[in-house]
Write a protein that holds these residues in place. Structure first.
Motif, short mmCIF file in Angstrom:
data_model
loop_
_atom_site.label_atom_id
_atom_site.label_comp_id
_atom_site.label_asym_id
_atom_site.label_seq_id
_atom_site.Cartn_x
_atom_site.Cartn_y
_atom_site.Cartn_z
N PRO A 188 45.01 37.65 32.95
CA PRO A 188 44.98 38.78 33.88
C PRO A 188 46.35 39.38 34.16
O PRO A 188 46.46 40.25 35.04
CB PRO A 188 44.45 38.11 35.15
N GLU A 189 47.38 38.93 33.45
CA GLU A 189 48.74 39.37 33.79
C GLU A 189 48.89 40.89 33.75
O GLU A 189 49.58 41.48 34.59
CB GLU A 189 49.75 38.71 32.85
N GLN A 190 48.25 41.53 32.75
CA GLN A 190 48.36 42.98 32.62
C GLN A 190 47.09 43.71 33.01
O GLN A 190 47.13 44.92 33.30
CB GLN A 190 48.75 43.34 31.19
N LEU A 191 45.98 43.01 33.03
CA LEU A 191 44.72 43.64 33.44
C LEU A 191 43.74 42.56 33.88
O LEU A 191 43.49 41.61 33.13
CB LEU A 191 44.12 44.47 32.29
N ARG A 249 44.02 48.82 43.09
CA ARG A 249 43.47 50.10 43.52
C ARG A 249 42.85 50.86 42.33
O ARG A 249 41.79 51.46 42.48
CB ARG A 249 44.56 50.96 44.18
N ARG A 250 43.52 50.81 41.20
CA ARG A 250 42.97 51.48 40.01
C ARG A 250 41.99 50.50 39.33
O ARG A 250 42.36 49.71 38.47
CB ARG A 250 44.09 51.89 39.05
N ILE A 251 40.74 50.58 39.78
CA ILE A 251 39.69 49.67 39.31
C ILE A 251 38.64 50.49 38.55
O ILE A 251 38.01 51.38 39.13
CB ILE A 251 39.01 48.94 40.49
N ALA A 252 38.47 50.20 37.29
CA ALA A 252 37.48 50.91 36.47
C ALA A 252 36.20 50.10 36.36
O ALA A 252 36.19 48.88 36.57
CB ALA A 252 38.06 51.19 35.08
N TYR A 253 35.12 50.80 36.02
CA TYR A 253 33.83 50.13 35.79
C TYR A 253 33.30 50.56 34.43
O TYR A 253 33.16 51.75 34.15
CB TYR A 253 32.83 50.50 36.88
N ASP A 272 47.92 56.03 28.65
CA ASP A 272 49.28 55.67 29.02
C ASP A 272 49.22 54.57 30.08
O ASP A 272 48.27 54.48 30.86
CB ASP A 272 50.03 56.87 29.60
N LEU A 273 50.26 53.74 30.13
CA LEU A 273 50.28 52.65 31.09
C LEU A 273 50.11 53.14 32.52
O LEU A 273 49.47 52.49 33.35
CB LEU A 273 51.57 51.86 30.96
N ALA A 274 50.67 54.31 32.83
CA ALA A 274 50.59 54.84 34.19
C ALA A 274 49.16 55.23 34.55
O ALA A 274 48.79 55.26 35.73
CB ALA A 274 51.50 56.05 34.34
N GLN A 275 48.33 55.52 33.55
CA GLN A 275 46.95 55.94 33.79
C GLN A 275 45.95 54.78 33.64
O GLN A 275 44.82 54.87 34.10
CB GLN A 275 46.55 57.05 32.81
N ARG A 276 46.41 53.71 33.02
CA ARG A 276 45.50 52.61 32.73
C ARG A 276 45.14 51.86 34.00
O ARG A 276 45.99 51.60 34.84
CB ARG A 276 46.18 51.66 31.73
N PRO A 277 43.86 51.50 34.19
CA PRO A 277 43.49 50.71 35.37
C PRO A 277 44.15 49.34 35.33
O PRO A 277 44.50 48.83 34.26
CB PRO A 277 41.97 50.60 35.26
N THR A 278 44.32 48.76 36.51
CA THR A 278 44.89 47.42 36.57
C THR A 278 43.78 46.36 36.61
O THR A 278 44.07 45.16 36.48
CB THR A 278 45.77 47.26 37.83
#
Length: 332
Positions: free
Chosen positions: A261-264, A174-178, A230-236
């Motif tokens: 891709p384990e963390q991103l 859901r947290r997908i950045a471009y 922060d990890l909570a704000q970082r996109p997945t």
């Protein structure tokens, strides 16, 4: 010195017109004369002057290609264009944009070489400059929309970015950045494709468009900025303007110990040769360079022959496809 047709004629004891007929395999001279003239031409090392022949025919059969020599995708396109040009009896002349030479200078070099037409790979020049070029020389742009008398051959960038977002949401992201590209119509189309796909999936509030560019350095800068979150704000998951940006971002993540891709999860654009390496295995959107090249040469060849009068705004749009590899996985 290079042997001239006059030298062959003098050595063979015939007229230059006879030599020309023999070398062009036209009727007139006898079989004995043909054999004699060809033997003399071989002995003198005579080679036809293609430039002079082109001037006489008012055709050079040369097509200029404007490219970025640092782009592996442009390199693949040139190989595909070279293969496609053979069917039309055309030869390519390459001119690259460099720190010393901007697009206008590179185009002027192609025109100085008497190129009949010009193919521009992902140009950044404004529409006004494209229209001016189109008024001087038959031209086709590849990778972006055309304008005026200059048609474009491009992949459906909005569709490509939409497929990438669809893939990531199907995995549970859901947290997908471009990470954006440089200024220009190509970046605008891809950014719009990301934005509309996120909204379509009900993720308007999670839109995250970050400054980027078109090089590995731009990707590395974007990666550094992501690592400060922060990890909570970082996109997945992150989509990138092209593969070069994605590779630079990937490198910065791996150096910081962030696993892909384990963390991103990470997706590029172009499906370039580096993306296909087994040690990289980057998910990417393919623009199908063979199809782009074939469509572009068909358009340009038609314009050179006078058979194709492309209407303003008419583009050839090719459907891209997502190539999913191991750089994408469900989020933790």
């Amino acid at each position: 010195m290079r042997a001239r047709i006059e030298d062959v004629a003098n050595a063979a004891g015939v007229s230059t017109a006879t030599v020309s007929l023999v070398l062009r395999d036209r009727p007139g001279p006898s079989a004995a004369t043909r054999e004699h003239v060809r033997a003399i031409a071989t002995q003198l090392g005579y080679r036809p002057d293609r430039a002079a022949s082109a001037l006489a025919r008012h055709r050079s059969h040369l097509v200029g290609v404007l490219l970025d020599i640092t782009s592996s995708f442009h390199a693949e396109l040139v190989v595909a264009l070279d293969a496609a040009s053979a069917a039309y009896g055309l030869e390519l002349v390459l001119s690259s944009v460099t720190p010393r030479r901007d697009e206008q200078s590179a185009v002027e070099t192609l025109l100085d070489f008497r190129c009949e037409g010009v193919l521009l790979l992902g140009p950044g020049m404004p529409d006004s400059e494209l229209r001016e070029l189109g008024s001087r020389c038959p031209s086709v742009v590849i990778g972006r929309a055309g304008t005026g008398s200059v048609p474009g051959v491009r992949a459906g960038d909005e569709q490509g970015m939409g497929a990438a977002v669809d893939h990531l949401t199907a995995l549970g992201h859901r947290r997908i950045a471009y990470v954006d590209g440089p200024r220009g119509s190509i970046a605008t189309a891809r950014r719009g494709g990301y934005r509309r796909a996120m909204i379509r999936h009900g993720l308007r509030d999670l839109l995250d468009i970050r400054p980027g560019g078109q090089t590995e350095e731009a990707g590395a800068r974007a990666g550094s900025a992501l690592l400060e979150l922060d990890l909570a704000q970082r996109p997945t998951a992150v989509l990138c303007f092209n593969d070069r940006v994605a590779l630079g971002l990937r490198d910065s993540l791996l150096r910081a110990g962030v696993a892909v891709p384990e963390q991103l999860s990470l997706i590029g654009y172009d499906d370039s040769a580096p993306a296909r390496l087994g040690t990289v295995d980057l998910s990417s959107v393919s623009q199908d360079p063979d199809h782009l090249a074939g469509a572009a040469l068909a358009l340009l060849a038609g314009r050179l022959d006078g058979a194709e009068q492309t209407a303003p705004g008419r583009d050839v749009v090719i459907s891209p496809r997502l190539v999913a590899r191991s750089s994408t996985a469900p989020p933790r």
